[in-house]
Write an enzyme that holds these catalytic residues in place. Structure first.
Site, PDB file in Angstrom:
ATOM      1  N   GLY A 225       0.768  -1.236   0.000  1.00 12.82           N
ATOM      2  CA  GLY A 225       0.000   0.000   0.000  1.00 12.82           C
ATOM      3  C   GLY A 225       0.798   1.283   0.000  1.00 12.82           C
ATOM      4  CD  GLU A 265       0.659  -8.599   2.070  1.00 16.05           C
ATOM      5  OE1 GLU A 265       0.868  -9.812   2.016  1.00 16.05           O
ATOM      6  OE2 GLU A 265      -0.458  -8.107   2.287  1.00 16.05           O
ATOM      7  N   GLY A 267       4.020  -3.949  -3.395  1.00 13.11           N
ATOM      8  CA  GLY A 267       4.124  -4.224  -4.823  1.00 13.11           C
ATOM      9  C   GLY A 267       4.471  -2.930  -5.541  1.00 13.11           C
ATOM     10  NE  ARG A 268       0.100   1.638  -5.751  1.00 11.25           N
ATOM     11  CZ  ARG A 268      -0.940   1.397  -6.547  1.00 11.25           C
ATOM     12  NH1 ARG A 268      -0.933   1.864  -7.772  1.00 11.25           N
ATOM     13  NH2 ARG A 268      -1.973   0.730  -6.099  1.00 11.25           N
ATOM     14  NE  ARG A 303      -2.495   2.276 -10.821  1.00 19.48           N
ATOM     15  CZ  ARG A 303      -2.416   3.565 -10.577  1.00 19.48           C
ATOM     16  NH1 ARG A 303      -1.902   4.394 -11.463  1.00 19.48           N
ATOM     17  NH2 ARG A 303      -2.856   4.045  -9.443  1.00 19.48           N
ATOM     18  CE1 TYR A 307      -8.813   0.939  -8.878  1.00 15.30           C
ATOM     19  CE2 TYR A 307      -6.726   0.760 -10.042  1.00 15.30           C
ATOM     20  CZ  TYR A 307      -7.704   0.200  -9.248  1.00 15.30           C
ATOM     21  OH  TYR A 307      -7.554  -1.089  -8.821  1.00 15.30           O
ATOM     22  CB  CYS A 336     -14.785  -0.664 -29.430  1.00 15.98           C
ATOM     23  SG  CYS A 336     -14.021  -1.014 -30.998  1.00 15.98           S
ATOM     24  CD  GLU A 337     -15.662  -0.797 -23.506  1.00 15.70           C
ATOM     25  OE1 GLU A 337     -16.174   0.015 -22.697  1.00 15.70           O
ATOM     26  OE2 GLU A 337     -16.265  -1.791 -23.956  1.00 15.70           O
TER      27      GLU A 337
HETATM   28  C1  PLP Z   1      -2.464  -5.743  -3.824  1.00 14.68           C
HETATM   29  C2  PLP Z   1      -1.944  -6.283  -2.554  1.00 14.68           C
HETATM   30  C3  PLP Z   1      -0.659  -5.947  -2.112  1.00 14.68           C
HETATM   31  C4  PLP Z   1       0.238  -5.005  -2.851  1.00 14.68           C
HETATM   32  O1  PLP Z   1      -0.266  -3.727  -2.814  1.00 14.68           O
HETATM   33  P1  PLP Z   1       0.593  -2.498  -3.364  1.00 14.68           P
HETATM   34  O2  PLP Z   1      -0.381  -1.371  -3.284  1.00 14.68           O
HETATM   35  O3  PLP Z   1       0.993  -2.844  -4.744  1.00 14.68           O
HETATM   36  O4  PLP Z   1       1.750  -2.334  -2.439  1.00 14.68           O
HETATM   37  C5  PLP Z   1      -0.204  -6.513  -0.945  1.00 14.68           C
HETATM   38  N1  PLP Z   1      -0.982  -7.362  -0.244  1.00 14.68           N
HETATM   39  C6  PLP Z   1      -2.212  -7.714  -0.635  1.00 14.68           C
HETATM   40  C7  PLP Z   1      -2.980  -8.667   0.184  1.00 14.68           C
HETATM   41  C8  PLP Z   1      -2.734  -7.185  -1.797  1.00 14.68           C
HETATM   42  O5  PLP Z   1      -3.969  -7.522  -2.173  1.00 14.68           O
END
Ligand code: PLP
Length: 410
Positions: A225, A265, A267-268, A303, A307, A336-337
């Site tokens: 997050g 965890e 990601g982004r 995205r 969003y 086509c959107e």
């Molecule tokens: C999507 C997700 C993440 C990664 O979120 P980021 O915003 O990319 O850091 C981590 N944990 C869970 C359970 C997720 O669903």
């Protein structure tokens, strides 16, 4: 001005050799963000489990492995992908939801950490003799709000505190005395305060569990997050975020003699800024508005359509021409959107057919969210390595890939 970190001649060489569009990722940025995250949490026993869904290319996952991270898998397929790269056992956190017994079985057989979304699943697991070595519960606190994740009470994820307590009491009866806890309540969050707020809540919950059930909390996974500065003027200060978490940790846990490990965890934050979607202007069109049509579409990057998110655009050819005139454009794909738009009313240097437009910050939830609707074939991916080489890490899909799963005889 938002900078492109990959040498322009490398981008142009790749365009010449492979054509557009494609995603290209800068390995140096990925490693830098990993190092920054890990060093910001050097005050605690910390581990990052990269959220595979953000960028599931095995070449990218390998970078995580080389940097001593684990991975967070949401599905059996993502576990399989992680195994391909050589992740195993506790280096894989299985954070799924609506999880079937078969999926649990797969993950338990491989010794993954089992992060249980719906706490009552634990009874079903024991009934089926599926006994995970590492059990974690996902808490839905019901009281935290964030723009993308919304109100936790409206979130389908996790279990209530009471449900988790019942499950812990059950585990205790089964002789299991050590568990982990998890929560994920923010997404693309740039302000550090909220990290202090929700970690204090989950740490308090951990303390409650420990004192009520006399079990050990081995680790607390505080989710992903962390945001990235999609807009030039945004700042994401991971050191400040980690300091907020430390504040809660020291106050709630350490002061009470508790020192669980902390997992994330993300990601982004790890791969988002490393990625660029390189696309070419293939049509100029003017009706009630001025359109720049590009050869990428929302199937390469969903995205903005999904969003309304901002992604910075750089026309590198207009920059090379030192273009002085500016125009307001809608930059659109050919799906086509009508929401297939990378930017609406974006002020850009006057652009021409054939110009290369680089779309920034596409390294997370970009190619990964791709789809084939409207016959859109997924495009290739490249890695700009630490040695400054461009390596193809996924080829373009072709018509054969598109029809591969169809049964013949029509
Ligand atoms: C999507 C997700 C993440 C990664 O979120 P980021 O915003 O990319 O850091 C981590 N944990 C869970 C359970 C997720 O669903």
């Amino acid at each position: 001005m938002k900078k492109i970190t990959i040498a322009e001649n490398k981008i142009r060489e790749t365009v010449k050799k492979y054509g557009t569009p494609f995603h290209i990722y800068d390995e140096r940025i990925i490693v830098d963000r990993l190092n920054n995250l890990i060093s910001s949490f050097n005050w605690v026993d910390f581990k990052e489990y990269f959220a595979i869904k953000a960028n599931p290319n095995p070449h990218i996952l390998k970078i995580m492995k080389e940097n001593s991270c684990g991975v967070d898998a949401a599905t059996v397929t993502e576990i399989q992908l992680a195994e391909e790269v050589g992740f195993s056992g506790e280096d894989i956190m299985f954070t799924s939801n609506l999880t079937t017994v078969d999926a649990y079985q797969y993950a338990v057989d491989r010794g993954c950490i089992i992060n249980i979304d719906w706490a009552a699943d634990i009874y079903e697991l024991f009934e089926n003799d599926i006994i995970p070595e590492n059990i974690c519960f996902r808490l839905n606190p019901g009281s935290i709000e964030n723009e993308i994740m919304g109100d936790s009470k409206e979130s389908k994820f996790g279990s209530t505190a009471e449900q988790i307590k019942d499950a812990v009491a059950f585990l205790k009866e089964q002789g299991i005395n050590s568990i982990g806890l998890h929560t994920m309540v923010v997404s693309n969050e740039n302000s550090s305060d909220i990290f202090g707020e929700y970690t204090e809540m989950i740490f308090e919950f951990a303390r409650e569990i420990i004192s009520e059930f006399k079990v050990e909390i081995d680790f607390i996974n505080i989710g992903g997050g962390i945001g990235i500065p999609y807009q030039e003027d945004q700042v994401v200060d991971v050191k400040a975020i980690a300091a907020e978490v430390k504040g809660s940790y020291d106050k709630v846990l350490k002061a009470n003699g508790l020192q669980p490990k902390i997992f994330m965890e993300s990601g982004r934050y790890i791969t988002g800024e490393s990625g660029y979607l390189v696309t070419e202007v293939i049509k100029e069109k003017e009706t009630y508005k001025k359109y720049l049509g590009v050869d990428a579409s929302m199937s390469d990057l969903m995205r903005p359509a999904m969003y309304r998110s901002y992604h910075h655009l750089t026309n590198i050819d207009a920059e090379a021409r030192a273009e002085k005139e500016f125009e307001n454009y809608d930059v659109v794909g050919s799906l086509c959107e009508n929401n297939d738009k990378f930017a609406i009313d974006r002020r850009l240097p006057k652009s021409k057919l054939g110009d290369l437009i680089v779309i920034h910050d596409t390294g997370a939830h970009g190619h990964a969210m791709g789809f084939n609707y409207n016959g859109m074939l997924k495009n290739g991916e490249f890695l700009y390595t630490i040695d400054g080489e461009v390596k193809q890490i996924r080829r373009d899909e072709n018509f054969k890939d598109y029809t591969n799963t169809i049964i013949g005889g029509y």
